[in-house]
Design an enzyme around this catalytic site. Structure first.
Site, PDB file in Angstrom:
ATOM      1  N   GLY A  12      11.258  14.498  30.556  1.00 32.72           N
ATOM      2  CA  GLY A  12      11.284  14.307  29.052  1.00 32.72           C
ATOM      3  C   GLY A  12      12.332  15.312  28.432  1.00 32.72           C
ATOM      4  O   GLY A  12      12.252  16.408  28.523  1.00 32.72           O
ATOM      5  N   HIS A  13      13.632  14.508  28.246  1.00 31.02           N
ATOM      6  CA  HIS A  13      14.676  15.527  27.721  1.00 31.02           C
ATOM      7  C   HIS A  13      14.891  15.457  26.354  1.00 31.02           C
ATOM      8  O   HIS A  13      15.208  14.329  25.832  1.00 31.02           O
ATOM      9  CB  HIS A  13      16.073  15.219  28.632  1.00 31.02           C
ATOM     10  CG  HIS A  13      15.809  15.541  30.021  1.00 31.02           C
ATOM     11  ND1 HIS A  13      16.669  15.263  31.004  1.00 31.02           N
ATOM     12  CD2 HIS A  13      14.633  16.023  30.944  1.00 31.02           C
ATOM     13  CE1 HIS A  13      16.436  15.506  32.227  1.00 31.02           C
ATOM     14  NE2 HIS A  13      15.203  16.116  32.119  1.00 31.02           N
ATOM     15  N   GLN A  26      13.322  17.851  36.240  1.00 29.04           N
ATOM     16  CA  GLN A  26      12.269  18.873  36.710  1.00 29.04           C
ATOM     17  C   GLN A  26      13.121  20.211  36.769  1.00 29.04           C
ATOM     18  O   GLN A  26      14.074  20.421  35.981  1.00 29.04           O
ATOM     19  CB  GLN A  26      11.945  18.153  37.816  1.00 29.04           C
ATOM     20  CG  GLN A  26      10.701  17.174  37.640  1.00 29.04           C
ATOM     21  CD  GLN A  26      11.627  15.744  37.632  1.00 29.04           C
ATOM     22  OE1 GLN A  26      12.241  15.433  38.380  1.00 29.04           O
ATOM     23  NE2 GLN A  26      10.952  15.148  36.449  1.00 29.04           N
TER      24      GLN A  26
END
Ligand code: GDP
Ligand code: IMO
Ligand code: MG
Length: 429
Positions: A40-41, A230
């Site tokens: 989730g960026h 990650q």
């Protein structure tokens, strides 16, 4: 030209997405090389927040090519939802998004398997994002996987049914409750229908041999930024195994995840928070289970961008940072979120661990497998807001002292310092 790399040095959520967006104007191509929708960026552009899961964080720059590389795994339905959100915000990914034919597909049953495995592990669970990451990479390695290139073939449905049946027979041996049959609260059959609708949509996107595209672009003098997902301590080989993700998150993963030779790697931006966070299970030597940890979580808005779970918070861990720098060949450090600690009068920084009465300076197999006591050095806080500061020299002296301490330990310069979520809250040196 070379492929520069940007990746996380901790347990993910370092702020990679923001920095990729900030650096994108310097590059021609932005490419994700591993991971999937477990990522989730977050990008904050003119006050508006966007969270990307599969799509590279250069997508808000229409003139830049964004590539989902072969090392990525994607859930077509999640990807189509991401695309729809971008379109709703006036971004048209059709003009600048390319997908590798070799990237693997996450099936609805991969997600069911992920949930069943986690449920079966009970208290020992990984704390996965339940996006089907482990089962999908397992099938890739076991050579059962289905790839984007397959969706163009006439026997795609057959391949899908065969793999689904395989998964259902595995699931039959698991004793799980019926909730496993809900994916994101959607009934399996409905999810599967959305998934196939998404496949139809993705068929119309450019599916390419991205390794040829990227290597040709490099030969033509184009520049590439590889975007990691990650973090290094979640790497399947070097992270806190088994509490890791299922891909190589480190620089080495760029070569296999994009199909480029090691000699093509240029700069490596290593992104870290001025403190540490982790979401999911597993060791976290500097974790703070106290008010300070809560303060970091509340003030740093440390809740998962993908799952909304509260992130565990703790002090900066230098042995872990040094280890990640070593694995990745970092050239440029990027420090995020120092602003979250603006109100602290003193800040701890872990310089080593005590293990069975002995002091250890390195993160090792043992320090990641056994309980350790972090050894701290205390530095004074700067106790001032960083709002509006755009020049490194204007930063409070005590923040510079904190940064110097890290640089000396790491033997590397902090080239970018982020003081808030917005694009403009970025100081470059
Ligand atoms: P990523 O997965 O590495 O891209 O990071 P996430 O997006 O999951 O988490 C980083 C969070 O911190 C996001 O909510 C960002 O908007 C926010 N953020 C990024 N940089 C900063 C910063 O310098 N200060 C503060 N306060 N927030 C930041
Ligand atoms: P970004 O790219 C933080 C964690 C999960 C879990 C472990 C395995 O946003 O930094 P998985 O779903 O991959 O099987 O979960 O890894 N995890 C992340 N933590 N940020 C991420 O991505 C993560 N992706 C996976 O919480 O502990
Ligand atoms: Mg994240």
């Amino acid at each position: 030209m070379k492929v520069d790399v940007l990746l996380g040095l901790q347990w993910g959520d370092e702020g990679k997405g923001k920095i990729v967006d900030v650096l994108t104007p310097q590059y021609d191509i932005i490419a994700r090389f591993q991971g999937g929708p477990n990522a989730g960026h977050t990008l904050q552009i003119e006050g508006d927040k966007h969270v990307l899961h599969t799509i590279p964080s250069g997508i808000f720059h229409p003139e830049k090519v964004n590539i989902i590389g072969n090392g990525v795994i994607a859930d077509p339905y999640i990807l189509s939802q991401e695309l729809a959100k971008l379109v709703a915000k006036g971004v048209n990914p059709r003009v600048n998004l390319l997908i590798s034919k070799r990237a693997h597909l996450i099936l609805p049953t991969h997600r069911m398997l992920d949930a069943a495995y986690e449920q079966a592990m009970g208290a020992g669970k990984i704390g996965s994002t339940l996006k089907g990451i482990g089962p999908c990479y397992t099938d890739k390695t076991a050579r059962y996987g289905i790839r984007f290139g397959d969706i163009l073939a006439p026997d795609f449905r057959e391949k899908y049914d065969k793999l689904k049946q395989r998964h259902l027979s595995i699931l039959a041996s698991y004793d799980f409750d019926h909730n496993i049959q809900l994916i994101d609260k959607v009934r399996f059959s409905d999810y599967e229908q959305h998934w196939f609708d998404a496949i139809e949509e993705l068929r119309t996107f450019p599916l390419i041999d991205s390794e040829l595209y990227i290597n040709r672009a490099l030969a033509e003098g184009k520049s590439v930024l590889a975007e990691g997902a990650q973090g290094s301590l979640l790497d399947v080989d070097f992270g806190s195994y088994p509490y890791v993700t299922s891909s190589n998150t480190i620089t080495a993963g760029v070569c296999s995840g994009l199909g480029i030779p090691p000699s093509a790697i240029g700069k490596v931006y290593g992104v870290f928070k001025a403190y540490c966070t982790r979401v999911g299970s597993g060791p976290f030597p500097t974790e703070l289970n106290d008010e300070t940890g809560e303060w970091l979580r509340d003030n740093g808005k440390e809740f998962g961008s993908t799952t909304g779970r509260p992130r565990r918070c703790g002090w900066l861990d230098l042995p872990a940072l040094r280890y990640a720098i070593m694995l990745n060949g970092v050239t440029d450090l990027v420090m995020m979120k120092a602003d979250v600690m603006n109100d602290f009068d003193s800040i701890n920084i872990c310089t080593g661990y005590e293990v069975s009465g002995k002091t250890v300076q390195d993160l090792t197999y043992e320090t990641l497998s056994n309980p350790v006591n972090p050894i701290y050095e205390s530095l004074p806080g700067w106790e001032q807001s960083l709002n509006g500061i755009v020049d490194y020299n204007q930063l409070p002296a005590k923040l510079k002292q904190y940064t110097d301490f890290i640089e000396k330990d790491a033997g590397l310069p902090v080239k970018i310092l982020s003081t808030g979520p917005g694009r403009e809250e970025t100081i470059r040196r």
